[in-house]
Design a protein around this motif. Structure first.
Motif, PDB file in Angstrom:
ATOM      1  N   MET A 160      40.436  78.233  34.758  1.00  0.00           N
ATOM      2  CA  MET A 160      40.316  78.894  33.460  1.00  0.00           C
ATOM      3  C   MET A 160      40.489  77.865  32.345  1.00  0.00           C
ATOM      4  SD  MET A 160      43.486  79.040  34.838  1.00  0.00           S
ATOM      5  CE  MET A 160      43.069  80.332  35.994  1.00  0.00           C
ATOM      6  N   ASN A 161      39.900  78.156  31.191  1.00  0.00           N
ATOM      7  CA  ASN A 161      39.926  77.242  30.065  1.00  0.00           C
ATOM      8  C   ASN A 161      41.297  77.193  29.402  1.00  0.00           C
ATOM      9  OD1 ASN A 161      39.429  77.014  26.835  1.00  0.00           O
ATOM     10  ND2 ASN A 161      38.086  75.641  27.966  1.00  0.00           N
ATOM     11  N   TYR A 162      42.020  78.300  29.433  1.00  0.00           N
ATOM     12  CA  TYR A 162      43.321  78.343  28.763  1.00  0.00           C
ATOM     13  C   TYR A 162      44.398  77.714  29.637  1.00  0.00           C
ATOM     14  CZ  TYR A 162      42.249  82.801  31.033  1.00  0.00           C
ATOM     15  OH  TYR A 162      41.791  83.763  31.904  1.00  0.00           O
ATOM     16  N   PHE A 163      45.655  77.759  29.188  1.00  0.00           N
ATOM     17  CA  PHE A 163      46.779  77.040  29.798  1.00  0.00           C
ATOM     18  C   PHE A 163      46.578  75.534  29.671  1.00  0.00           C
ATOM     19  CE2 PHE A 163      47.305  81.171  31.830  1.00  0.00           C
ATOM     20  CZ  PHE A 163      48.687  81.338  31.824  1.00  0.00           C
ATOM     21  N   ARG A 172      53.919  80.547  24.736  1.00  0.00           N
ATOM     22  CA  ARG A 172      54.976  79.541  24.897  1.00  0.00           C
ATOM     23  C   ARG A 172      55.876  79.869  26.093  1.00  0.00           C
ATOM     24  NH1 ARG A 172      57.660  78.300  20.050  1.00  0.00           N
ATOM     25  NH2 ARG A 172      59.311  77.350  21.287  1.00  0.00           N
ATOM     26  N   TRP A 173      55.977  81.124  26.453  1.00  0.00           N
ATOM     27  CA  TRP A 173      56.817  81.522  27.589  1.00  0.00           C
ATOM     28  C   TRP A 173      56.240  81.064  28.926  1.00  0.00           C
ATOM     29  CZ3 TRP A 173      54.467  85.165  30.893  1.00  0.00           C
ATOM     30  CH2 TRP A 173      53.313  85.785  30.367  1.00  0.00           C
ATOM     31  N   THR A 217      51.848  71.433  23.281  1.00  0.00           N
ATOM     32  CA  THR A 217      51.957  71.594  21.831  1.00  0.00           C
ATOM     33  C   THR A 217      51.615  73.026  21.439  1.00  0.00           C
ATOM     34  OG1 THR A 217      51.334  69.279  21.492  1.00  0.00           O
ATOM     35  CG2 THR A 217      51.140  70.762  19.594  1.00  0.00           C
ATOM     36  N   ILE A 218      52.459  73.623  20.615  1.00  0.00           N
ATOM     37  CA  ILE A 218      52.216  74.977  20.116  1.00  0.00           C
ATOM     38  C   ILE A 218      51.239  74.890  18.942  1.00  0.00           C
ATOM     39  CG2 ILE A 218      53.228  77.057  19.131  1.00  0.00           C
ATOM     40  CD1 ILE A 218      53.921  76.493  22.088  1.00  0.00           C
ATOM     41  N   LYS A 219      50.146  75.573  19.086  1.00  0.00           N
ATOM     42  CA  LYS A 219      49.018  75.444  18.154  1.00  0.00           C
ATOM     43  C   LYS A 219      49.389  75.761  16.713  1.00  0.00           C
ATOM     44  CE  LYS A 219      44.247  77.079  17.597  1.00  0.00           C
ATOM     45  NZ  LYS A 219      43.194  77.957  18.201  1.00  0.00           N
TER      46      LYS A 219
END
Length: 370
Positions: A160-163, A172-173, A217-219
């Motif tokens: 998948m593209n995310y993570f 974040r969790w 990194t949190i966007k």
């Protein structure tokens, strides 16, 4: 419990993205259910959702929700570290309970909850919905009917593209390993359960789970977190019938992600694909096969008889899979059966993933008793 001819009255614990995107849409689709109450740690969110959806009761505490006289089924939709509290409360109240996968952050706690539910005489459901999807039931029938003969090998690749290393604050969790909410925990759990329900379970695995995003990194804020959860898993093993197993699960794949499954047998081959691991509108599984030798794979359309839901062409395939699980549970209540995925199925997956991670850490093969 109330007669099964009446709608199953649902109390929601949590009203986040997946609750709204998936569960609310499913429960509104299926006539066997009605949402009667909602609880959220953020009372304002519950109030807004209740007003928007016409939910009659907003509970101001978890205790109030699980003990509400107009709630038959408690549906736990919070993040994995928060599941235990809500599930314990539902069991203590004598209510049937649905919980998303992962059931909890540890095998021991999940096993304890499964035992408590049995002692209390309540039914449990875990959100391993893909096993009940039409494509997986059709695949299982094809295999049992001998389409490929005796299975020699099965390979699955899920990406998948995310993570990725850059994630929204809403995810974040998923970063700390102790939350058991990584790509491996969530997606391996979902897709291996789907695969093994059709194919049979492994008796041994050798695995490697790695973290390639050591800084996340949190966007929204630029905050940097130490990434400790694995984002890739590869494993090799053997199924109970002797077939070889190959698995690759990976998050953060930039392009060409999705699901590919290949099954090789003595008399033929099957391929199952989807362009998305999550499943949006129209992103359905395609099954192709060839029975014989030196033949091109041809699409095997899933017979209409495998669809058990009201018409809902505008719903994502992932949501329709969830609807299948709710359909099976309602049928279980009506007929006294136990076909829907339960906490026992969650514990089995927990134990499998424990073995996978142990193999990765020790370099030794993990063995499983069936």
């Amino acid at each position: 419990m109330r007669p099964t001819a009446s709608p199953i009255r649902v109390g929601l614990v949590g009203i986040g993205n997946w609750a709204m995107h998936g569960h609310v849409r499913v429960l509104s689709l299926l006539p066997q259910y009605e949402i009667t109450a909602v609880y959220s740690q953020r009372l304002d969110s519950a109030q807004v959702a209740a007003a928007h959806l016409g939910i009659p009761h907003v509970a101001e505490s978890l205790d109030e929700l699980v003990n509400h006289p107009e709630v038959d089924l408690v549906v736990v939709l919070t993040i994995a570290p928060q599941h235990e509290e809500a599930v314990r409360a539902a069991i203590a109240a004598g209510k049937n309970v649905y919980c998303e996968w992962p059931l909890t952050t540890s095998t021991a706690v999940s096993q304890e909850l499964a035992c408590l539910a049995k002692q209390a005489g309540v039914r449990t459901i875990v959100g391993l919905q893909r096993r009940h999807a039409p494509h997986n039931r059709y695949l299982q029938d094809l295999l049992q009917q001998g389409y490929v003969g005796k299975v020699r090998s099965v390979r699955i690749h899920v990406s998948m593209n995310y993570f990725q290393a850059l994630r929204p604050n809403a995810l974040r969790w998923t970063v700390p390993v102790e939350n058991f909410s990584s790509v491996v925990s969530i997606y391996a759990g979902h897709f291996l359960d789907m695969l093994f329900t059709a194919m049979g379970w492994p008796v041994n695995v050798s695995a490697l789970a790695v973290n390639q995003f050591d800084v996340v990194t949190i966007k929204e804020t630029g905050e940097q977190l130490s990434g400790t959860a694995p984002d890739q898993l590869v494993l090799a093993g053997q199924l109970e019938d002797g077939a070889l197993l190959s698995v690759h699960i990976e998050g953060g794949k930039r392009n060409g992600s999705g699901v590919q499954i290949e099954i090789t047998g003595h008399e033929g081959d099957l391929r199952i694909t989807n362009v998305s691991a999550f499943g949006g509108v129209g992103e359905d599984y395609v099954i192709e096969g060839a029975h014989g030798d030196h033949l091109p794979l041809e699409v095997l359309p899933i017979p209409a008889s495998y669809s058990r839901l009201p018409t809902a062409e505008d719903l994502p395939s992932s949501v329709l899979e969830l609807a299948e699980l709710y359909h099976v549970y309602a049928q279980d209540l009506a007929e006294g059966t136990h076909a829907a995925a339960t906490f026992d199925d969650a514990v089995r997956m927990h134990k499998l993933l424990d073995g996978v991670l142990a193999s990765s850490q020790t370099g030794r093969r993990s063995l499983f008793a069936l």
